[in-house]
Design an enzyme around this catalytic site. Structure first.
Site: not given
Lengths: 314, 492
Positions: B251-253, B256, B273, B307
């Site tokens: 997903g999104s940083t 994360g 990831e 991504c």
């Protein structure tokens, strides 16, 4: 697309010709195959299929190129070219018939007044292994007998050995011998082997004055594959952008079903563009495909397959 | 040819006009969507103790598809307990060869029910049926098939003579490839002997719930796979649960980072990831027609909800005009519309929130002085749609060159030398993917060796294979999924 047309001295020598053709952008085989495969998943149904079938019929160069060809065979095929389905006069006629030079006279007589063109292979078809004088005589004979289109073969041996100038000059000589007849240049892509070569040979033929570039003689496998036709359509598209001149494309050999024909039309539609969806700029060199197109056409109209016995075998 | 000869009867087709493709919709009837779905815990569908429900809509027309449960803390507890028991009693002790049989069976069922999954994925996500049919679902089945083969060969994977599973894996996946991301998470976890609790994305829960039915059909032991639908709160509870031995997130940083913080100082193993801003480098000696195809599939595949998208085109200045001209011609032929139409190339944006984000960033691009171009294209009236968009005149300092847009928006930058290409490509906090286009092998290798990205595609883009490891450098995350490398995150 190159923003300048060809320099006037591109064909001045083998070296300059080579520099030009080898300076064209390369073709990535894997990518070209993937693109052709992707386009062949287009789903053409109902009204689109009906329009595509009629368009495909009108683009067929109905062909017989056998040692066993006779006047009777050519007359029968010509009758079918003018009226593909005797039971249905709304079926368009095909674009042309394609025969050997000695059969041109017969085809011309059979097709007078129908609007169907007569194309003749020439230049020692299919191998092209004859002296230039013989090739030119072959061409002149076909034109004198009334052929409106000449399908010549390039000298693949010269091309593969790097004598590009020879290939180029032969095309120019044949073009001159054609007079007003349209010139289709057969690249025999099955013998050129790589898509890079297909692009180079396409440009070579266009540079030398071809009206059409054609994939194959039908005597060598593989004949017209979708990736090859894709690369040739890209070439005529780019050539038009550079020069304003539209060159036609003719895949020939191996197109047997309506599905094959429609896949070709989708390529034309999405690669070269709508302007090429015209028998003046795109042809299908084939014979057996016509009956399948007719059968699918009836199926769309009536909802049932009439069976192969309802279509003429000539 | 004399086209208008009076003696020839019949209709002549209109010449020189485009072939109009008639609508070719895939039938919805292959999939039965229930009005309402419960959680999948311990092998059965179980009503949520939280009592909360969320609605998932078809992004192509905003019509509700179904209601699903939103799992609360109690539900997460139950699922983790079920997964732990299944790990201790059944799945952990089971010989690898036996686990492999279950995975092969799941792969087989997925392939058999491929059309059903493809239609459902397309309805819930908005992506074209062409992609779910030809890319997503075949890759899902292939992923399970691939990892099924590893289940009895772990001693030969290079992680020691007798590698052991971790236990219970908490897995949270995004909405862009709902079932494919599920496969990337569940297949290696199960092959290595772990059990899982997986939370699909809030907006795309339906194929995960259909996958739960596949687990039942395959007689997978109860508790080995648990599916908890819900929103962000469910995911937060799941990854923070003390019973989870492993957290795997895609997903999104931003999320994360939050997960890494929560897991810090615990025994949890984490793989992340995250986002990307992939550079697609086109040298002047590239095969231009195929490079254009690669640029298109790099950024317009799956509406750019990828991504590893090639969202930054770095094109050598000497061919930039030519490439852009070809690109615009090609993009003009993309067909946007009904995701279920077999001829659709670009489907719907997955959610209203994502559409807002894309609009916001595209607006920023214009405000910062980049030039925006889109082909003439009619957007459907209902649903979430954004036209394919190409920004030229973009520089490294523009937000659209730095931030992940996650939509069909390409930023075009130019470079002069190979060094400059590599410098610009690496000048990003991300490092997930890159593409290089050149016909010269030595330049390809020189460039690929210098790119700081987990995946470098050579004369192609957005190609996936279960045998190939996938993962990021820098803020694109850590750990690898796919291939032999994908086993490591689930073994000690």
């Amino acid at each position: 697309m190159p923003d300048t047309a060809y320099a006037s001295d591109t064909a001045a020598s083998n070296t300059s010709l080579r520099a030009y053709l080898y300076g064209l952008p390369g073709v990535d085989e894997v990518g070209a195959q993937a693109r052709a495969a992707d386009l062949s998943t287009r789903s053409i149904k109902t009204t689109a299929k009906r329009a595509a079938i009629d368009l495909a019929i009108s683009m067929v160069d109905l062909t017989t190129l056998e040692g066993a060809d006779t006047r009777g065979k050519v007359r029968a095929m010509s009758a079918k070219a003018a009226h593909p389905d005797p039971a249905d006069p709304s079926v368009p006629r095909v674009a042309a018939v394609c025969v050997y030079p000695d059969m041109v006279e017969t085809a011309v007589a059979a097709l007078r007044g129908t609007g169907v063109g007569v194309a003749s292979v020439a230049t020692a078809f299919p191998s092209g292994r004859a002296p230039l004088e013989a090739k030119l005589a072959d061409t002149r004979a076909a034109v004198a007998a009334g052929a409106t289109e000449i399908d010549m073969v390039i000298d693949r041996g010269a091309f593969l050995s790097g004598d590009l100038r020879k290939v180029h000059d032969e095309i120019i000589a044949v073009k001159e011998a054609c007079g007003t007849a349209h010139l289709k240049v057969i690249l025999e892509t099955g013998e050129l082997a790589t898509l890079d070569n297909v692009r180079r040979a396409s440009y070579l033929a266009m540079l030398a004055g071809a009206d059409f570039i054609k994939t194959s003689t039908g005597k060598v496998a593989p004949a017209a594959t979708l990736p090859v036709t894709l690369v040739m359509l890209e070439a005529v598209r780019d050539h038009h952008a550079a020069t304003g001149r539209r060159i036609g494309v003719k895949p020939a050999g191996g197109i047997r079903t309506t599905k094959d024909a429609i896949k070709n039309l989708v390529l034309v539609n999405e690669v070269a563009g709508a302007a090429w969806l015209d028998p003046a700029l795109f042809r299908l060199g084939a014979s057996s495909v016509l009956n399948d197109l007719l059968m699918q056409r009836t199926r769309l109209t009536t909802g049932t397959y009439p069976g192969p016995d309802y279509y003429t075998l000539d | 040819m004399a086209d208008d000869d009076a003696t020839t009867a019949g209709n002549r087709p209109a010449l020189g006009t485009a072939l109009e493709y008639a609508p070719a919709p895939e039938s919805r009837s292959v999939v039965a969507i229930r009005d309402s779905y419960d959680l999948f815990i311990d092998g059965v569908f179980t009503p949520a103790k939280s009592g909360e429900r969320i609605t998932t809509v078809n992004p192509a027309d905003e019509q509700p598809l179904a209601e699903v449960a939103a799992a609360g803390e109690e539900d997460v507890d139950l699922a983790v307990v079920a997964a732990r028991r299944a790990f201790d009693e059944v799945w952990g002790p089971m010989p690898g060869a036996e686990r492999g049989k279950y995975l092969f069976r799941i792969s087989r069922i997925l392939a058999e029910r491929a059309r059903e999954f493809a239609v459902l994925e397309s309805l819930d996500n908005g992506k074209p049926i062409k992609e779910t049919r030809d890319v997503d679902i075949p890759l899902v089945a292939a992923h399970f098939f691939y990892y099924a083969g590893w289940a009895d060969k772990l001693a030969h994977a290079g992680y020691g003579p007798d590698p052991r599973p971790l236990g219970v894996a908490a897995q949270v996946i995004p909405w862009n490839f709902p079932l494919l991301m599920l496969a990337w998470k569940i297949a290696p976890a199960l092959a290595t002997g772990n059990t899982v609790v997986l939370k699909p994305a809030e907006t795309t829960p339906l194929t995960a719930l259909l996958f739960a039915e596949v687990c039942q059909e395959a007689d997978l032991p109860a508790g080995v796979v648990n599916i908890l639908t819900g929103a962000g709160a469910t995911g937060r509870t799941l990854v923070a649960h003390p019973g989870a031995d492993k957290v795997a997130f895609t997903g999104s940083t931003a999320v994360g980072r939050e997960i890494a913080r929560v897991a810090a100082g615990t025994a949890k193993r984490v793989t992340l990831e995250l986002g990307g801003k992939g550079a697609n480098i086109v040298y002047d000696d590239a095969a231009l027609d195929q490079a254009v195809e690669g640029i298109v599939s790099g950024i317009f595949f799956n509406q750019g909800h990828v991504c590893c998208a090639g969202s930054r085109l770095l094109v050598q200045e000497s061919v930039a005009d030519e490439v852009l001209e070809r690109l615009k011609t090609r993009v003009s032929r993309l067909r946007l519309g009904d995701p279920l139409d077999k001829n659709t190339d670009i489907g719907a944006i997955n959610s209203a929130a994502q559409l807002d984000r894309i609009r916001d960033l595209a607006g920023t691009g214009q405000a910062e002085g980049a030039e925006s171009w889109s082909p003439a294209c009619d957007l459907p009236e209902r649903g979430y749609w954004f036209p394919p968009t190409v920004f030229t005149g973009v520089s490294q300092s523009h937000r659209i060159a730095r931030e992940e847009i996650f939509g069909p928006v390409l930023s075009v930058l130019t470079f002069r030398t190979p060094e400059e290409a590599v410098t610009k490509a690496n000048n990003t906090p991300y490092g997930l993917s890159a593409g290089v286009w050149t016909e010269k092998g030595s330049r390809m290798l020189w460039t690929a060796n210098r790119l700081r990205a987990g995946i470098v595609w050579s004369n192609t883009f957005n190609k996936f294979d279960p045998a190939s490891p996938f993962g990021g450098y820098k803020e694109s995350g850590y750990g690898r999924e796919g291939g032999r490398h994908g086993l490591e995150g689930y073994l000690v």
